[in-house]
Structures are given as structure tokens and as C-alpha cells.
Write an enzyme that holds these catalytic residues in place. Structure first.
Site, PDB file in Angstrom:
ATOM      1  N   TRP A 182       0.818  -1.218   0.000  1.00  0.00           N
ATOM      2  CA  TRP A 182       0.000   0.000   0.000  1.00  0.00           C
ATOM      3  C   TRP A 182       0.850   1.266   0.000  1.00  0.00           C
ATOM      4  CZ3 TRP A 182      -4.494  -0.221  -1.964  1.00  0.00           C
ATOM      5  CH2 TRP A 182      -5.282  -1.360  -1.820  1.00  0.00           C
ATOM      6  N   ASP A 198      -1.211   6.649   6.514  1.00  0.00           N
ATOM      7  CA  ASP A 198      -2.360   5.891   6.004  1.00  0.00           C
ATOM      8  C   ASP A 198      -2.723   4.857   7.064  1.00  0.00           C
ATOM      9  OD1 ASP A 198      -4.106   4.160   4.766  1.00  0.00           O
ATOM     10  OD2 ASP A 198      -2.767   3.621   3.105  1.00  0.00           O
ATOM     11  N   LYS A 235     -12.162  -1.257   6.221  1.00  0.00           N
ATOM     12  CA  LYS A 235     -11.441  -2.319   6.912  1.00  0.00           C
ATOM     13  C   LYS A 235     -11.920  -2.412   8.366  1.00  0.00           C
ATOM     14  CE  LYS A 235      -9.067  -2.517   3.039  1.00  0.00           C
ATOM     15  NZ  LYS A 235      -7.985  -1.647   2.767  1.00  0.00           N
TER      16      LYS A 235
HETATM   17  C1  LIG Z   1      -7.477  -0.965   1.455  1.00  0.00           C
HETATM   18  C2  LIG Z   1      -6.387   0.000   1.657  1.00  0.00           C
HETATM   19  C3  LIG Z   1      -6.248   1.139   0.852  1.00  0.00           C
HETATM   20  C4  LIG Z   1      -7.144   1.429  -0.317  1.00  0.00           C
HETATM   21  O1  LIG Z   1      -8.431   1.709   0.059  1.00  0.00           O
HETATM   22  P1  LIG Z   1      -9.555   1.986  -1.041  1.00  0.00           P
HETATM   23  O2  LIG Z   1     -10.656   2.564  -0.234  1.00  0.00           O
HETATM   24  O3  LIG Z   1      -9.879   0.671  -1.686  1.00  0.00           O
HETATM   25  O4  LIG Z   1      -8.999   2.958  -2.027  1.00  0.00           O
HETATM   26  C5  LIG Z   1      -5.215   2.009   1.135  1.00  0.00           C
HETATM   27  N1  LIG Z   1      -4.353   1.777   2.134  1.00  0.00           N
HETATM   28  C6  LIG Z   1      -4.458   0.682   2.924  1.00  0.00           C
HETATM   29  C7  LIG Z   1      -3.499   0.491   4.042  1.00  0.00           C
HETATM   30  C8  LIG Z   1      -5.472  -0.238   2.703  1.00  0.00           C
HETATM   31  O5  LIG Z   1      -5.582  -1.320   3.492  1.00  0.00           O
END
Ligand SMILES: *Cc1c(COP(=O)(O)O)cnc(C)c1O
Length: 365
Positions: free
Chosen positions: A102, A171, A195
């Protein structure tokens, strides 16, 4: 309905109690006689919800007054673009600490808008976080970006890096609200909700006010944190239902005892799985270094450090027969991945570890 144990990495399991509330209010929201799905985003109903959820976020994470709380469409990846678009103008360059798939993606997106300095050596095997003393930080960077928890590789920060005064951007898509956090150590924290705190489509963004008003002129308005803040996250029609679900999940976290309780549960649940792996005499193998092991996503292999296709297939098949689902590892790493997010219960994890023990007993040489 059978009792399903959902270990999916995202969109992931939501608490049953939240579903009960969502069901009861689907067609008649707060006594309005209509659904939130058909309510104006400029209505008093939505304005109140918009404020209430910001307040829950502020209380849960103890967000200081000089930070804005924003809801932005486009999920986690939308923010991969928004971060450089809003921040890189100061010096034209940014530091990225790439510790998994990511943050690698985030760095790639940022390259479209400026110069990206990779702080740790490039690798295709992400199994830990290189010691901070080896990091090559650029003192001229506009910001330092980290991924708090690498959902695919199972690598999680257990410390807040010292960036020597350069704003830290994190993030936290897959570990938002899994533990207490000193928000004042960060310039920006963001994450998609699907998540650990809701459903897909919306990103929760927490940004320090002095970092506003720096967006590149080409920044789309809907990704511009300053414009979003000025409009209290109602610049255009927000993903209202996704935001609402996030609110209901956050209220559930409060009722459970807040972030201390979430952290305690995450430590216990993930340890239950890691313990089975560690005590399996090498039958199960977790590739990530112990001090960087994620409490949210646990990738592991079966049979050898590189896995064993036949055994892993059989493991997944047997798991599904017991309603232990969405355990297949990401295609980039293979093997098995168990996610132990806030909504995953001890009952779920007990069912998994007892299956893991049985499977090992049956197949270990
Ligand atoms: C799932 C995820 C993303 C992307 O999220 P989307 O909403 O699908 O764009 C970005 N960073 C991390 C750490 C993730 O687990």
C-alpha cells in the site's frame, strides 16, 4: 443463517449490533418517515449527523482543536493523490517509507505530482520495518508518508517515527481506531473506512490546520482538504450512507469501552493466532519480524516458508466447510491471511485457532 466467521481483509466484518441498528432505521431515519438514502445532504438531519460523527471521532482519538476532521469520497486511494496534491507544493519533494504494497502504491501516485524520495531500501519482500537509524530522511521534504498497517503484508508500526519536524502523514486504512494514538505527533492521518470502521467509498481524514491552504492549483476541489474543511465536508453530495455507517461503527466502539478496549482485544486476538503459528514446529510460518507483526492482518504460509500450494488449498477448503471464510492470502503474497479487526469476535478467533491446531495435527510430518 449459519454462524459465519468472516476473516476478510476488506470490505470486512461489521458488528452484528450495528447491523441491527442499520436494519431498524433503513426506511425511517430518526423518525423522519424517510430513509437517509433519500434525504438531502443539506437537511438538518444530515447536518446533525455530519457534526455528531466528527464529535465521536474527536472524542475517541482525543483529536486536538487545531485539527480538522473531514469525510472525503474516493476511499484510501483517493487520498494517495490528495496527500501530494495538498502538501507537496511547499518544497516539491516528499519522503515515502515503503513497507508494503500500500505504501508502494501511495509513493507511485505521489510521483505524478512531485519528487519522491524513498526513505528505506526498495525490496519485494516486505517482512518488517527497517530500523529508524537506517532511514534516509530528506530534511527538505514537504512531508513524510508512512502506512501505519500494511494490510497485504501484515506489517504494522508499533512506534511513531521521529521525522525531525517534517509533517508526518499516515495511512491508517486498516488500523484506524484499533488503538489510542497521539494525534499531535501527526500532520495528517487518513484511511478508507471499509477495513476497521465501516464500509467502502469514504475516507476519514484528520489534518492539522497549518497544513491547509497549500494545495497545488491543479488539485480537484473534491480532493482539496482546505475547500472540504471550509464546506464542512459537504462540498458536493457526500457518500452519506457510508459516512453514517462509519458513525454507527464508531458509536459501537464507544459502547465497547473505546480504543483501550479495542487495543486490548486486538492484542489478545492476534496473539491467539500468532501463538498457534509459533507453537506449530514450523508447520505454520509467519514471515513478518516479531516487532512489526500486525494486530489486524496476519499473513502466514503452511508447510514451509514458501508455502505448499496443495496444503494451503486444502486448508482453505476445510476452513470454508466450517464457515471460516475469506482467509485466502492476497494474490501478491499467496498463502493464508486472517484479519482480526475490531468486529471480529473472540468466538471467531477461537474457531479459527482450533481449526488451525486440528489441521496441523492431521498434516504435520
Ligand atoms: C485498502 C487499503 C487502501 C485502499 O483503500 P480503497 O478505499 O480501496 O482505495 C489504502 N491503504 C491501505 C493500508 C489499505 O488497506
Amino acid at each position: 443463517m449459519p454462524n459465519i466467521h468472516n476473516f476478510g481483509a476488506g470490505p470486512a466484518k461489521l458488528p452484528e449490533e450495528v447491523y441491527e441498528i442499520l436494519r431498524s432505521e433503513l426506511t425511517n431515519f430518526n423518525g423522519s418517515g424517510i430513509s437517509l438514502l433519500e434525504t438531502s445532504h443539506r437537511s438538518a438531519t444530515y447536518l446533525k449527523l455530519n457534526t455528531d460523527i466528527q464529535n465521536v471521532v474527536r472524542n475517541l482519538l482525543n483529536v486536538p482543536d487545531n485539527y480538522k476532521i473531514l469525510f472525503i469520497a474516493g476511499g484510501g486511494q483517493g487520498q494517495f493523490a490528495a496527500v501530494p496534491l495538498n502538501l507537496i507544493s511547499r518544497t516539491g519533494t516528499a519522503d515515502y517509507v515503503v513497507t508494503g504494497a500500500w505504501s508502494e502504491k501511495a509513493a507511485k501516485e505521489a510521483k505524478k505530482y512531485g519528487k519522491v524520495n524513498l526513505v528505506v531500501p526498495e525490496t519485494d519482500k516486505y517482512t518488517g520495518i527497517p530500523d529508524q537509524s537506517s532511514w534516509k530522511l530528506d530534511p527538505n521534504a514537504s512531508y513524510v508518508h508512512i502506512c501505519g498497517n500494511e494490510t497485504i503484508h501484515g506489517v504494522e508500526f508499533d512506534f511513531i517515527p521521529d521525522t525531525k519536524g517534517v509533517p508526518l502523514v499516515a495511512d491508517m486504512s486498516s488500523n484506524f481506531m484499533s488503538k489510542k494514538l497521539d494525534v499531535s505527533k501527526f500532520g495528517v492521518i487518513y484511511g478508507g473506512a471499509q477495513k476497521n470502521i465501516g464500509t467502502s467509498g469514504v475516507a476519514l481524514v484528520i489534518v492539522r490546520e497549518d497544513l491547509l491552504n497549500k494545495a497545488l492549483p491543479i488539485c480537484p476541489s473534491i480532493l482539496d482538504w482546505t475547500i472540504t474543511a471550509k464546506n464542512d465536508s459537504i462540498l458536493n453530495t457526500p457518500p452519506m450512507y457510508a459516512i453514517h455507517i462509519m458513525g454507527r461503527v464508531l458509536e459501537w466502539i464507544v459502547r465497547q469501552g473505546g480504543l483501550d478496549k479495542m487495543a486490548e482485544n486486538a492484542t489478545k486476538k492476534s496473539s491467539m493466532v500468532y501463538d498457534v503459528i509459533e507453537n506449530s514446529n514450523g508447520f505454520y510460518y509467519a514471515p513478518v519480524a516479531k516487532n512489526s507483526r500486525s494486530k489486524m492482518n496476519i499473513p502466514f504460509r503452511i508447510g514451509s516458508p514458501d508455502g505448499n500450494d496443495a496444503l494451503e488449498k486444502e486448508f482453505l477448503k476445510g476452513a470454508e466447510a466450517l464457515n471460516l471464510i475469506q482467509l485466502k492470502g492476497h494474490r501478491a503474497v499467496g498463502g493464508i491471511r486472517a484479519s482480526t479487526y475490531n468486529a471480529v469476535t473472540f468466538e471467531d478467533v477461537n474457531a479459527l485457532v482450533s481449526y488451525m491446531k486440528d489441521f496441523a495435527k492431521k498434516h504435520a510430518k
